[in-house]
Design a protein around this motif. Sequence first.
Motif, PDB file in Angstrom:
ATOM      1  N   GLY A 101       9.576   4.075 -22.785  1.00 42.09           N
ATOM      2  CA  GLY A 101      10.123   3.435 -21.580  1.00 42.09           C
ATOM      3  C   GLY A 101      10.375   4.367 -20.420  1.00 42.09           C
ATOM      4  N   GLN A 102       9.400   4.549 -19.577  1.00 37.92           N
ATOM      5  CA  GLN A 102       9.491   5.505 -18.478  1.00 37.92           C
ATOM      6  C   GLN A 102      10.715   5.239 -17.598  1.00 37.92           C
ATOM      7  OE1 GLN A 102       5.847   5.822 -16.353  1.00 37.92           O
ATOM      8  NE2 GLN A 102       6.500   7.619 -15.216  1.00 37.92           N
ATOM      9  N   ASP A 103      11.470   6.313 -17.286  1.00 36.75           N
ATOM     10  CA  ASP A 103      12.684   6.272 -16.468  1.00 36.75           C
ATOM     11  C   ASP A 103      13.729   5.308 -17.028  1.00 36.75           C
ATOM     12  OD1 ASP A 103      11.600   8.105 -14.712  1.00 36.75           O
ATOM     13  OD2 ASP A 103      10.754   6.557 -13.409  1.00 36.75           O
ATOM     14  N   SER A 104      13.849   5.260 -18.347  1.00 39.13           N
ATOM     15  CA  SER A 104      14.829   4.364 -18.957  1.00 39.13           C
ATOM     16  C   SER A 104      15.851   5.172 -19.748  1.00 39.13           C
ATOM     17  CB  SER A 104      14.137   3.367 -19.890  1.00 39.13           C
ATOM     18  OG  SER A 104      13.643   4.037 -21.025  1.00 39.13           O
ATOM     19  N   SER A 105      16.917   4.504 -20.102  1.00 41.78           N
ATOM     20  CA  SER A 105      17.938   5.162 -20.917  1.00 41.78           C
ATOM     21  C   SER A 105      17.419   5.406 -22.336  1.00 41.78           C
ATOM     22  CB  SER A 105      19.214   4.329 -20.942  1.00 41.78           C
ATOM     23  OG  SER A 105      18.950   3.039 -21.445  1.00 41.78           O
ATOM     24  N   ALA A 109      17.890   8.760 -24.503  1.00 41.92           N
ATOM     25  CA  ALA A 109      18.448   8.688 -25.856  1.00 41.92           C
ATOM     26  C   ALA A 109      17.504   9.312 -26.871  1.00 41.92           C
ATOM     27  CB  ALA A 109      18.741   7.238 -26.223  1.00 41.92           C
ATOM     28  N   ALA A 110      16.199   9.062 -26.742  1.00 40.12           N
ATOM     29  CA  ALA A 110      15.227   9.644 -27.666  1.00 40.12           C
ATOM     30  C   ALA A 110      15.212  11.168 -27.539  1.00 40.12           C
ATOM     31  CB  ALA A 110      13.838   9.070 -27.401  1.00 40.12           C
ATOM     32  N   GLY A 111      15.255  11.663 -26.323  1.00 42.58           N
ATOM     33  CA  GLY A 111      15.302  13.107 -26.109  1.00 42.58           C
ATOM     34  C   GLY A 111      16.549  13.732 -26.700  1.00 42.58           C
TER      35      GLY A 111
END
Length: 146
Positions: A101-105, A109-111
């Motif tokens: 999800g580009q530019d998403s929370s 969160a995944a990072g």
Amino acid sequence: AIKLAPPAESESQQRADLIARLLMWAKEHPDGKELCSLPKLHWCRGNDQDQGTLTSFQRNERDVLDHSGTIFMAFHIDCWWYEIADLGRKLVLNGFIIFVGQDSSAQVAAGCFVCIFMMTLHARVNPYYGSVQNCLSQVCLVQLSC
């Protein structure tokens, strides 16, 4: 084929056994030397000595370190896999994260999940041979997680 020795008593003995096995492999595969030749980071014993004054173990160790020393000398013997895991972390954070999800929370969160997972893994295994390297690496992982 490389023959495995029985378990060694100490880490220095494990290093000596690993160096001996790598030397045997390098002698069996002389054509691969230019593919595996890497700069030496941790070799300091015998650099200023004449080749004739080195013991056979020091000559063997020098040959192995010339061949592939930077791959394994920074880590404890049983943490050989950590460099692969760390490269996987870098690949996920720099490449695969763009598919979440580009530019998403969810991307953030995944990072954070990947960074916290690696920070926890590092804290559990302390993969580096030197305590200063372990501490510096842990500080860098904490900084990435924040």
